[in-house]
Design a protein around this motif. Structure first.
Motif, PDB file in Angstrom:
ATOM      1  N   UNK A 247       0.838  -1.185   0.000  1.00  0.00           N
ATOM      2  CA  UNK A 247       0.000   0.000   0.000  1.00  0.00           C
ATOM      3  C   UNK A 247       0.878   1.242   0.000  1.00  0.00           C
ATOM      4  N   UNK A 248       0.432   2.284  -0.667  1.00  0.00           N
ATOM      5  CA  UNK A 248       1.204   3.526  -0.759  1.00  0.00           C
ATOM      6  C   UNK A 248       1.553   4.098   0.613  1.00  0.00           C
ATOM      7  N   UNK A 249       0.657   3.936   1.578  1.00  0.00           N
ATOM      8  CA  UNK A 249       0.847   4.559   2.885  1.00  0.00           C
ATOM      9  C   UNK A 249       1.423   3.607   3.932  1.00  0.00           C
ATOM     10  N   UNK A 250       1.894   2.458   3.500  1.00  0.00           N
ATOM     11  CA  UNK A 250       2.481   1.480   4.422  1.00  0.00           C
ATOM     12  C   UNK A 250       3.927   1.872   4.712  1.00  0.00           C
ATOM     13  N   UNK A 251       4.338   1.757   5.967  1.00  0.00           N
ATOM     14  CA  UNK A 251       5.738   2.026   6.295  1.00  0.00           C
ATOM     15  C   UNK A 251       6.672   1.011   5.617  1.00  0.00           C
ATOM     16  N   UNK A 252       6.148  -0.150   5.225  1.00  0.00           N
ATOM     17  CA  UNK A 252       6.951  -1.206   4.606  1.00  0.00           C
ATOM     18  C   UNK A 252       7.018  -1.084   3.084  1.00  0.00           C
TER      19      UNK A 252
ATOM     20  N   UNK B  13      -9.509  -1.618  -3.911  1.00  0.00           N
ATOM     21  CA  UNK B  13      -8.114  -2.036  -4.046  1.00  0.00           C
ATOM     22  C   UNK B  13      -7.864  -3.341  -3.304  1.00  0.00           C
ATOM     23  N   UNK B  14      -8.457  -3.488  -2.128  1.00  0.00           N
ATOM     24  CA  UNK B  14      -8.292  -4.714  -1.364  1.00  0.00           C
ATOM     25  C   UNK B  14      -8.862  -5.915  -2.086  1.00  0.00           C
ATOM     26  N   UNK B  15     -10.009  -5.735  -2.723  1.00  0.00           N
ATOM     27  CA  UNK B  15     -10.613  -6.832  -3.486  1.00  0.00           C
ATOM     28  C   UNK B  15      -9.770  -7.168  -4.713  1.00  0.00           C
ATOM     29  N   UNK B  16      -9.203  -6.137  -5.338  1.00  0.00           N
ATOM     30  CA  UNK B  16      -8.353  -6.376  -6.501  1.00  0.00           C
ATOM     31  C   UNK B  16      -7.091  -7.135  -6.093  1.00  0.00           C
ATOM     32  N   UNK B  17      -6.486  -6.750  -4.975  1.00  0.00           N
ATOM     33  CA  UNK B  17      -5.280  -7.438  -4.504  1.00  0.00           C
ATOM     34  C   UNK B  17      -5.584  -8.900  -4.182  1.00  0.00           C
ATOM     35  N   UNK B  18      -6.733  -9.135  -3.553  1.00  0.00           N
ATOM     36  CA  UNK B  18      -7.109 -10.515  -3.236  1.00  0.00           C
ATOM     37  C   UNK B  18      -7.317 -11.319  -4.516  1.00  0.00           C
ATOM     38  N   UNK B  19      -7.924 -10.713  -5.524  1.00  0.00           N
ATOM     39  CA  UNK B  19      -8.139 -11.408  -6.793  1.00  0.00           C
ATOM     40  C   UNK B  19      -6.807 -11.778  -7.438  1.00  0.00           C
TER      41      UNK B  19
ATOM     42  N   UNK C 126      -2.400   2.860  -4.599  1.00  0.00           N
ATOM     43  CA  UNK C 126      -2.490   4.247  -4.150  1.00  0.00           C
ATOM     44  C   UNK C 126      -3.552   4.404  -3.072  1.00  0.00           C
ATOM     45  N   UNK C 127      -3.234   5.221  -2.075  1.00  0.00           N
ATOM     46  CA  UNK C 127      -4.203   5.560  -1.046  1.00  0.00           C
ATOM     47  C   UNK C 127      -4.489   4.470  -0.046  1.00  0.00           C
ATOM     48  N   UNK C 128      -3.689   3.399  -0.038  1.00  0.00           N
ATOM     49  CA  UNK C 128      -3.928   2.282   0.877  1.00  0.00           C
ATOM     50  C   UNK C 128      -2.768   2.150   1.862  1.00  0.00           C
ATOM     51  N   UNK C 129      -3.104   1.635   3.054  1.00  0.00           N
ATOM     52  CA  UNK C 129      -2.104   1.461   4.102  1.00  0.00           C
ATOM     53  C   UNK C 129      -1.808  -0.004   4.364  1.00  0.00           C
ATOM     54  N   UNK C 130      -1.209  -0.247   5.514  1.00  0.00           N
ATOM     55  CA  UNK C 130      -0.806  -1.603   5.869  1.00  0.00           C
ATOM     56  C   UNK C 130      -2.030  -2.506   6.029  1.00  0.00           C
TER      57      UNK C 130
END
Length: 326
Positions: A261-266, A308-314, A290-294
Motif C-alpha cells: 500500500x502507498x501509505x504502508x511504512x513497509x 483495491x483490497x478486493x483487486x489485490x485478493x483477486x 495508491x491511497x492504501x495502508x498496511x
C-alpha cells in the motif's frame, strides 16, 4: 511544505481522497491503539477479534500435529468438499506483528475462503510466537512444516510437487525466508510465493518508514516495538532470516507476487525486494496500491475490503491458480 514535513503531506493526502476512502482510513486508524498501549495480550486479543469469522461453506477442516524442533506443531488443513484429485498446497503463514495471530479460529474464514476460491489445500501452521519463543523458533517450526508437507502432503490429498507459501506482514516475512531456505537446501520445491504487506528489513532505513511513520494504521513505533519482542538481540536485525532483503543472492527463488500500500511504512522495502528479484531473473509481479495502508487487503469478508483490497485478493487467487495449473 518542507521536504520532511510528513504531517503536512498526510493532510494533503487525506484532502485528495474521496470522502468514503478518507472515512475508511480514519476509521481503521482509530480502531488500532498503539501497540505499546495494548501490550502483548491486548494485541493478540485485538487481532483475534478483527479476523474472527465463520468457516466458508463447502470446506472441511482437519487438525493434525507435525513433528517439530521443540515438539509437535499444531497444523490445520482446509480442503474443499468433493475434491478427488490431488490439489495444490498453499501453506499460509499468518500475520500478527510476530507476536500475535496464534491459534486457528481467527483465520478459519480466510483460509477456508482461500481453499474454496483457488480449489486447493490450505495448510496453516500454528508456529511458536515471541516474546515467549523468540527468533528463530517460529521460523524453525515453519521450515519443519514445509518439509513435512513436501514429504507427506499426498496423504492429505495434496500434490507435493505443487506447493506455494504466503502470508501478510509476519507471514510474508516467513514465506520469503522459507523460499530462500528451500532454494539453498535444494528443496522442497516452491512454485509460488505471495507476499502481502511484507516486513523484509528490520533496520527501518527507508523513506516510507518516516514518511508513513505516524497516522496510517501501522506506525514506525509499533514496528520497532514488535521487533524488540521478536529478537533476542538487536544485532539479529542483520541476519538475513530476519531481514531477507540482506540475502546474498535471490536468484533461483520461487516466482513472487508482492503487494503493498502507498501509505504502508513497509512500502519501500517491498519495492526494493521486488527489484532485486527482477534483476535476478525471478518472475515477480509487484503492485503498490495508491491511497492504501498496511494490511489493506486483510480480513475475512470481501465486502469489508476497499476496491483495491478486493483487486489485490483477486491477484492472490489468480496467482495461486496459475501456479497450481503449471
Amino acid at each position: 511544505m518542507s521536504f520532511n514535513d510528513w504531517s503536512a503531506l498526510r493532510e494533503k493526502r487525506l484532502a485528495a481522497m474521496s470522502p468514503r476512502a478518507r472515512e475508511r482510513l480514519q476509521r481503521r486508524i482509530k480502531s488500532m491503539p498503539p501497540f505499546e498501549e495494548l501490550g502483548v495480550a491486548g494485541l493478540r486479543g485485538f487481532l483475534d477479534h478483527f479476523m474472527a469469522a465463520e468457516l466458508a461453506p463447502g470446506i472441511r477442516r482437519r487438525d493434525i500435529a507435525v513433528p517439530g524442533p521443540a515438539g509437535s506443531i499444531p497444523v490445520r488443513v482446509y480442503r474443499p468438499d468433493g475434491a478427488t484429485e490431488p490439489l495444490g498446497i498453499c501453506i499460509h503463514h499468518h500475520g500478527g506483528g510476530f507476536i500475535a495471530g496464534g491459534g486457528f479460529d481467527a483465520y478459519d474464514a480466510f483460509n477456508s475462503r482461500l481453499a474454496k476460491e483457488v480449489n486447493c489445500l490450505v495448510v496453516h501452521p500454528d508456529f511458536r510466537l515471541p516474546p515467549e519463543h523468540k527468533f528463530p523458533a517460529g521460523l524453525e517450526d515453519c521450515w519443519a512444516v514445509l518439509k513435512w508437507v513436501a514429504q507427506y502432503g499426498a496423504e492429505l490429498g495434496g500434490d507435493p510437487s505443487k506447493i506455494a507459501v504466503g502470508g501478510g506482514c509476519t507471514g510474508a516475512t516467513l514465506s520469503t525466508v522459507l523460499a530462500l531456505m528451500a532454494r539453498d537446501a535444494g528443496g522442497p520445491h516452491i512454485k509460488f510465493q505471495w507476499l502481502f504487506d511484507a516486513y523484509l528489513d528490520a533496520r527501518f532505513d527507508y523513506q516510507s518508514q518516516v514518511e508513513n511513520g505516524e497516522g496510517y494504521f501501522l506506525s514506525l513505533e509499533d514496528n520497532k516495538w514488535v521487533t524488540r519482542r521478536y529478537l533476542e538481540h538487536p544485532e539479529q536485525r542483520w541476519d538475513w532470516r530476519v531481514s531477507p532483503i540482506l540475502a546474498g543472492s535471490v536468484r533461483g527463488v520461487a516466482p513472487a507476487l508482492i503487494v503493498a500500500g502507498e501509505f504502508d511504512i513497509l512500502r519501500d522495502e517491498m519495492r526494493h525486494y521486488a527489484n532485486r528479484l527482477s534483476d535476478a531473473g525471478v518472475p515477480v509481479e509487484h503492485y503498490c496500491y495508491a491511497g492504501e495502508g498496511h494490511a489493506f487487503s486483510s480480513g475475512h469478508d470481501p465486502d469489508d475490503l476497499s476496491e483495491a483490497g478486493r483487486d489485490a485478493h483477486a491477484r492472490r487467487i489468480a496467482g495461486l491458480q496459475r501456479a497450481f495449473k503449471s
